[in-house]
Design a protein around this motif. Sequence first.
Motif, short mmCIF file in Angstrom:
data_model
loop_
_atom_site.label_atom_id
_atom_site.label_comp_id
_atom_site.label_asym_id
_atom_site.label_seq_id
_atom_site.Cartn_x
_atom_site.Cartn_y
_atom_site.Cartn_z
N ASP A 59 -33.95 -37.18 -48.88
CA ASP A 59 -33.16 -38.02 -47.97
C ASP A 59 -31.75 -38.24 -48.50
O ASP A 59 -30.77 -38.18 -47.74
CB ASP A 59 -33.85 -39.37 -47.77
CG ASP A 59 -35.13 -39.26 -46.94
OD1 ASP A 59 -35.39 -38.18 -46.39
OD2 ASP A 59 -35.87 -40.26 -46.87
N GLN A 62 -29.75 -34.99 -48.25
CA GLN A 62 -29.38 -34.73 -46.85
C GLN A 62 -28.20 -35.60 -46.44
O GLN A 62 -27.27 -35.14 -45.76
CB GLN A 62 -30.57 -35.02 -45.93
CG GLN A 62 -31.76 -34.09 -46.10
CD GLN A 62 -31.62 -32.77 -45.36
OE1 GLN A 62 -30.55 -32.41 -44.91
NE2 GLN A 62 -32.71 -32.04 -45.25
N GLN A 63 -28.21 -36.86 -46.88
CA GLN A 63 -27.12 -37.78 -46.55
C GLN A 63 -25.80 -37.30 -47.15
O GLN A 63 -24.77 -37.23 -46.47
CB GLN A 63 -27.47 -39.18 -47.09
CG GLN A 63 -26.36 -40.21 -46.98
CD GLN A 63 -26.15 -40.73 -45.58
OE1 GLN A 63 -27.07 -40.65 -44.76
NE2 GLN A 63 -24.96 -41.23 -45.28
N GLU A 67 -22.38 -35.56 -45.23
CA GLU A 67 -21.01 -36.07 -45.35
C GLU A 67 -20.04 -34.96 -45.74
O GLU A 67 -18.84 -35.05 -45.46
CB GLU A 67 -20.97 -37.21 -46.37
CG GLU A 67 -21.72 -38.46 -45.92
CD GLU A 67 -21.86 -39.49 -47.02
OE1 GLU A 67 -21.29 -39.28 -48.11
OE2 GLU A 67 -22.54 -40.51 -46.79
N LEU A 249 -27.58 -47.51 -51.14
CA LEU A 249 -28.47 -46.67 -50.36
C LEU A 249 -29.73 -46.27 -51.13
O LEU A 249 -30.83 -46.21 -50.57
CB LEU A 249 -27.71 -45.41 -49.92
CG LEU A 249 -28.45 -44.41 -49.04
CD1 LEU A 249 -28.76 -45.02 -47.68
CD2 LEU A 249 -27.60 -43.14 -48.85
#
Length: 274
Positions: A59, A62-63, A67, A249
């Motif tokens: 995750d 991927q984030q 970006e 995050l």
Amino acid sequence: MDLRRVSGWSMLLGMALLPTLSIAAGKCERLVVTGSPDAPPYLWQDPQNPKHLIGASADLLQQVAGELGIKVELLYAGKRSQALEEVRSGRMDMLADASLSVSELETLDYIHPPLLENDYLVWTRKDSPLVYNEVQDLHGHPGALSEKSRLTSAFATFAEQQLTLTRTSNLTQAFQKLLLGEVEFVLAGRYSGMAMAQTLGMANDLIARAQPVDKPGLFLAVSHNSACNDPWLRGQLAKKMTELPASGLTEAVLQRNIERWDTQQKHPVSTPKQ
């Protein structure tokens, strides 16, 4: 108008644009990534699509990649040693959870700082009489450690020389030994321990001592043989890794994946045979 002058300016302009065009052409648009298939909440096989890996590491990557405008596909490549070989060879571009190893510097470029830090804690039964304030307090007490654990080389040497540890094939067995009283403590990651204790229904019986004994990083590592391995990618990923801890995050993603893993264990889905 002097046509020679015009053509000369056109040539100069074209030459000036060449570096920009080459950078744009060289920018990687898709990364094929792999990692450990059995390390919740960081990475594990997706029960609904076993060819893919899911988890906190997936995750977060991927984030970050999103970006940067890069598509990421996290694929299952076999057990950890097989995944490492796929990346070494360049058949896959990157490991999402590499342990820092001097010997691997010949084949991998590690992105610093790590994507995640895997704090190893001392886990005991809640009713344990063990007095623990620092790692030396464990000397002479029997403990357990999963063979899948990835410690820093310095702490692994210390543990080998100074601690009495039974190696188990997985964390489940280590925690079971702890509950049965066969050992007094288990060394396990903060979040992997939380995920496993919750899944096994042991969360109310075990306690993790606050002070980490070891803090190995889980690094992004790009293959020397990857066509995507260039200074732009490494620099941008390093910048994102530096910004990540302050974003808040990471904690949220880890907690979400502990719950995700727990739900999957309690409500398993039937998966197609591979």
